[in-house]
Scaffold this motif. Structure first.
Motif, PDB file in Angstrom:
ATOM      1  N   GLY A  29      32.012  15.327  10.334  1.00 58.60           N
ATOM      2  CA  GLY A  29      30.630  15.756  10.183  1.00 58.60           C
ATOM      3  C   GLY A  29      30.394  16.090   8.725  1.00 58.60           C
ATOM      4  N   GLY A  30      29.164  16.111   8.331  1.00 55.92           N
ATOM      5  CA  GLY A  30      28.817  16.383   6.935  1.00 55.92           C
ATOM      6  C   GLY A  30      29.138  17.802   6.515  1.00 55.92           C
ATOM      7  N   LEU A  31      28.897  18.075   5.246  1.00 54.71           N
ATOM      8  CA  LEU A  31      29.100  19.422   4.727  1.00 54.71           C
ATOM      9  C   LEU A  31      28.206  20.393   5.491  1.00 54.71           C
ATOM     10  N   GLY A  32      28.770  21.506   5.927  1.00 56.01           N
ATOM     11  CA  GLY A  32      28.009  22.522   6.638  1.00 56.01           C
ATOM     12  C   GLY A  32      27.744  22.217   8.097  1.00 56.01           C
ATOM     13  N   ALA A  33      28.376  21.183   8.635  1.00 51.66           N
ATOM     14  CA  ALA A  33      28.129  20.803  10.035  1.00 51.66           C
ATOM     15  C   ALA A  33      28.795  21.747  11.030  1.00 51.66           C
ATOM     16  N   GLY A  34      29.803  22.502  10.604  1.00 47.98           N
ATOM     17  CA  GLY A  34      30.435  23.472  11.490  1.00 47.98           C
ATOM     18  C   GLY A  34      31.894  23.207  11.810  1.00 47.98           C
TER      19      GLY A  34
END
Length: 158
Positions: A29-34
């Motif tokens: 997942g992208g940056l900050g996706a968890g």
């Protein structure tokens, strides 16, 4: 769908209770996706008391438990050759559970038994969609959990 960080962590905690040593989970997942939030919940589900932080610079962090937890971050790695040089395959044993952030950087290194969880931030929202891809060879306790209503669940071999 996950509306809060605690929801994402809670899913990690619940899955951890179904996993045994030898489980490998690829987180994408992208940056900050968890991804790290999920890992914190997962560690909590294993009873690990240590603070869980993103291994972006350390690459690999190990946490003691039964089973132990190995938390990797492949974001800064240059691909398969570089990961092989640092010996990531040595961690794919029955002694620990391995969670790998940014596993898509070298998917060819993932064993066939790997579970993939993709976390996506929904546009113009704080919600995250978590998609699990679970191989049919996964233990029954994981397959039965995945069959519960959690959102989109699909067979990794499909």
């Amino acid at each position: 769908m996950s509306n809060l960080e605690e929801d994402t962590a809670g899913l990690g905690e619940t899955l951890a209770r179904r996993c045994a040593g030898g489980t490998i989970i690829a987180l994408d997942g992208g940056l900050g996706a968890g991804k790290t939030v999920f890992t914190k919940g997962f560690a909590r589900g294993l009873g690990i008391q240590q603070e869980i932080t993103s291994p972006s610079y350390a690459i690999i962090q190990e946490y003691e438990g039964s089973p132990g937890l190995v938390h990797m971050d492949w974001y800064r790695m240059g691909g398969e050759d570089e990961l092989l040089q640092i010996g990531v395959e040595e961690y794919f044993t029955e002694d620990s559970i391995v969670l790998i952030e940014w596993a898509s950087r070298a998917p060819e290194l993932l064993p066939d038994r790997s579970i993939t969880i993709t976390l996506e931030i929904q546009k113009e929202s704080t919600q995250r969609q978590l998609t699990l891809s679970i191989p049919v060879t996964a233990p029954e306790r994981i397959l039965s959990w995945a069959g519960e209503p959690l959102g989109e669940v699909r067979d990794a071999d499909a």
